[in-house]
Scaffold this active site. Sequence first.
Site, short mmCIF file in Angstrom:
data_model
loop_
_atom_site.label_atom_id
_atom_site.label_comp_id
_atom_site.label_asym_id
_atom_site.label_seq_id
_atom_site.Cartn_x
_atom_site.Cartn_y
_atom_site.Cartn_z
CG ASP A 48 -1.88 1.16 1.23
OD1 ASP A 48 -2.88 1.09 0.50
OD2 ASP A 48 -1.63 2.14 1.97
CG ASP A 65 -4.12 9.09 -12.35
OD1 ASP A 65 -4.51 8.55 -11.28
OD2 ASP A 65 -4.88 9.62 -13.17
CG ASN A 67 -4.39 11.45 -5.33
OD1 ASN A 67 -3.75 11.51 -6.37
ND2 ASN A 67 -4.93 10.32 -4.90
CD GLU A 118 -4.63 4.24 -1.60
OE1 GLU A 118 -4.81 4.75 -0.48
OE2 GLU A 118 -5.49 4.26 -2.49
#
Length: 247
Positions: free
Chosen positions: A107, A124, A115, A150
């Site tokens: 993770d 991305d 973000n 993620e």
Amino acid sequence: MTRNRTQAAHVRDVPDSDPSALTAAYESLASAFAEQGDWRSAYEHLRSALHHARDLPTVAGVPEQHRHEVERLRHESLTDPLTGSHNRRYLDRVLPGLGSAALAMVDLDHFKDVNDRFGHDVGDRVLRHVARILRQALPTGAFCARYGGEEFVLAVPARSGAEAVRVVHRAGARVEAFPWSRVRPGLAVTVSAGVAAADGDPHTRLRLADQILYQAKRGGRNSVAFHSAGDVRILHTLSGHRTAPHS
């Protein structure tokens, strides 16, 4: 064409709660269009069949020259479009046969902050880079699949749990060492992972890896957590490769 209209009407009558029936209906409709040479319609309905299928459907009557298109659709159905890694569908399909592979749930640390601070386009790009780094760090016979968001799953054939931990730890170190500032100044990315050795049912193993992952998160992130001698131990990447028991 009357036959196709009748089948299309039948598809509309199939409830969404019955994916097997939906798959069969779309597969039948795709085959009917293929027989007529209407490949655009056939591919559209094959995509719908793939969307609902637990196992990959087949289309009868596809000529040799068009089979590569069907194979392309199959490949797309098993590949994450953002990262190019295998996707959750692929993992679900092969998981029952992973009797000799350790499983790691990986993770990204604080990905929401990435973000929020840098924007989703950068997020991305981070996911694509991380997926590539994870794949590059794997030995022959291993694979990486994007589990969702993620999170990634690494399947690592290994002679021992310690060997699998080393593979995953090296992958985490490569993520940390990547020149993230070239992507965006001020950007830094690390991952945490939980590793379950190749023992027992693969589905149980995957759930265990997920549970161990959260102990890596609570233990400071940027680390790999694993079972050793009855305890959960944490191997940190950033802090000098130290190993410490989780408390």
